[in-house]
Design an enzyme around this catalytic site. Structure first.
Site, mmCIF file in Angstrom:
data_model
loop_
_atom_site.group_PDB
_atom_site.id
_atom_site.type_symbol
_atom_site.label_atom_id
_atom_site.label_comp_id
_atom_site.label_asym_id
_atom_site.label_seq_id
_atom_site.Cartn_x
_atom_site.Cartn_y
_atom_site.Cartn_z
ATOM 1 N N HIS A 38 13.215 -5.126 2.610
ATOM 2 C CA HIS A 38 13.293 -4.170 1.647
ATOM 3 C C HIS A 38 13.258 -4.848 0.419
ATOM 4 O O HIS A 38 12.977 -6.372 0.260
ATOM 5 C CB HIS A 38 14.946 -3.659 1.631
ATOM 6 C CG HIS A 38 15.671 -4.882 1.484
ATOM 7 N ND1 HIS A 38 16.500 -5.407 2.570
ATOM 8 C CD2 HIS A 38 16.240 -5.550 0.623
ATOM 9 C CE1 HIS A 38 17.355 -6.186 2.065
ATOM 10 N NE2 HIS A 38 17.346 -6.518 0.905
ATOM 11 N N ARG B 141 0.798 -1.124 -0.184
ATOM 12 C CA ARG B 141 -0.037 0.154 -0.052
ATOM 13 C C ARG B 141 0.752 1.315 -0.010
ATOM 14 O O ARG B 141 1.896 1.177 0.493
ATOM 15 C CB ARG B 141 -0.807 0.091 1.073
ATOM 16 C CG ARG B 141 -1.894 -1.339 1.332
ATOM 17 C CD ARG B 141 -2.287 -1.171 2.673
ATOM 18 N NE ARG B 141 -3.017 -2.595 2.749
ATOM 19 C CZ ARG B 141 -2.530 -3.641 3.204
ATOM 20 N NH1 ARG B 141 -1.088 -3.470 3.515
ATOM 21 N NH2 ARG B 141 -3.151 -4.831 3.149
ATOM 22 N N GLU C 292 17.130 -2.076 -1.903
ATOM 23 C CA GLU C 292 18.595 -2.320 -1.952
ATOM 24 C C GLU C 292 18.866 -2.349 -3.499
ATOM 25 O O GLU C 292 18.517 -3.093 -4.347
ATOM 26 C CB GLU C 292 18.882 -3.683 -1.475
ATOM 27 C CG GLU C 292 20.351 -3.963 -1.423
ATOM 28 C CD GLU C 292 20.733 -5.186 -0.743
ATOM 29 O OE1 GLU C 292 22.109 -5.479 -0.620
ATOM 30 O OE2 GLU C 292 20.024 -6.105 -0.410
#
Length: 393
Positions: A177, A112, A225
């Site tokens: 990530h 979201r 990353e």
């Protein structure tokens, strides 16, 4: 797709053992993912079990026999409109064989955002993605946007969800990530800075290795990353999630999801440094160092359906001494393709997963899906491969 209500910061330097199903989830008419809409109730996800009338032995091509009692629970299947119950004997070995033969691919990740146009602008201008399609569902008050580096029928993509009127979400402590492979990390970081993006780790070699990496944040705080690699068929190459028991998670993803453990790495460097500090510290400092010791010691396991340089992988991270994480309400789920959602659901149950949506077609579009939670409560939606391709046509 589905909305998850907030729970609560990264523990692992960006480089619960119990199942947690967040409240206020809602189905969508989307493909794979059951949208991250915020307005329907959990009951809207529940459809009558379409697999309840299918014998488990038939699902995996087996003949009924005596219950297998060592390491496998005999399942009881209710016959439709009947009180009779039948005992079946699918063994973990048979289910595992089918899972390994199933044609699976990671399709997309769903999460979201608070301002869809702002995020699309950042991803296209700073990260080089393309807006593949956009879909507005005004009656359910949300909009989806699909972005990536190639077509959805062959590459892993991002599905963004904007819920009307909600401009901020809690990412929590469990999500880590996303990884993007780029040919020149330094140039990419310079571009992101020029566009006003936030860089949280400057370009440089990864600790203990030679791969050049950097970390950035998007406008909603999701970390990316950047990994320096040559040309690759899957630039959107990683999703990192934290888990409370790495061996348990590896076992689950190998057996229930059919993934392969590609590699495993322990962060020994941090371990040595912190242990040396402990050896020379006073009692008070030792307590503080112990906290650091737990938070910065970590082990990662890379799981996937193909090699890291050619496919998207799931990076599971275990931080020493941390067994539970807050999921927040921002990250949604990963979608994975399968040839049979009914067999997939049975295998997930057999290997310790929790089915949150029984297998069957989505209303209105007839794409067959099933949804489940892993032992840490991370959600995955499996989508019928044939239905998925038809939906994209």
């Amino acid at each position: 797709m589905v909305r998850i209500v907030p729970m609560a910061a990264s523990i692992r330097p960006s480089l619960s053992s119990s199942f947690i199903l967040c409240n206020n989830t809602a189905t969508s008419r989307s493909t794979a993912a059951v949208s991250l809409n915020s307005f329907a109730s959990p009951s809207s996800l529940r459809l009558p079990s379409l697999s309840s009338a299918i014998r488990q032995s038939e699902l995996f091509g087996l003949e009924p026999s005596k219950p297998w009692r060592q390491g496998c629970t005999s399942l009881r299947v209710a016959a439709a409109g009947n009180m009779a119950q039948a005992s079946t004997t699918t063994t973990p070995e048979n289910a595992l064989d089918w899972v390994k033969q199933d044609k699976r691919r990671m399709l997309h990740v769903v999460y979201r955002v608070g301002d869809l146009d702002r995020t699309i602008k950042f991803y296209t201008e700073c990260l080089g993605m393309k807006l593949l399609r956009k879909r507005d569902i005004p009656e359910e008050r949300y909009t989806n946007a699909f972005l990536g580096y190639g077509p959805e029928d062959s590459q892993f993509v991002i599905e963004l969800t904007y819920n009307y009127g909600i401009d901020k979400y809690d990412i929590g402590t469990g999500f880590g990530h996303f990884g993007i492979a780029v040919e020149d990390v330094t140039k990419t970081v310079e571009l992101i800075k020029a566009k006003g993006g936030k860089v949280t780790r400057e370009p440089g070699p990864v600790k203990g290795g030679s791969t050049v990496i950097a970390f950035i944040e998007d406008p909603d705080g999701y970390k990316f990353e950047l990994l320096e690699r040559g040309p690759t068929p899957e630039p959107l190459c990683q999703v990192m999630l934290r888990v409370g028991d790495l061996d348990r998670s590896i076992n689950f993803y190998e057996k229930a999801f059919g993934m392969e453990l590609l590699r495993k790495r322990d962060n020994a460097e941090y371990k040595t440094i912190l242990l040396d500090i402990v050896n020379i510290s006073s009692e008070n400092i030792l307590r503080a160092v112990f906290v650091l010791y737990c938070c910065y010691q970590y082990t990662i396991a890379m799981m996937g359906y193909g090699p890291e340089d050619k496919s998207t992988v799931l990076e599971l991270t275990y931080n020493y001494g941390v067994t539970e994480y807050e999921k927040g309400n921002a990250y949604g789920q990963i979608a994975i393709g399968t040839d049979d959602v009914y067999k997939t659901a049975e295998a997930v149950k057999l290997f310790g997963g929790k089915i949150t949506r029984e297998p069957g077609p989505l209303p209105g579009i007839n794409t067959k899906i099933t949804a489940c939670l892993d032992p840490d409560g991370w959600k995955t939606v499996f989508v019928d491969n044939t239905d998925f391709i038809k939906e994209l046509e």
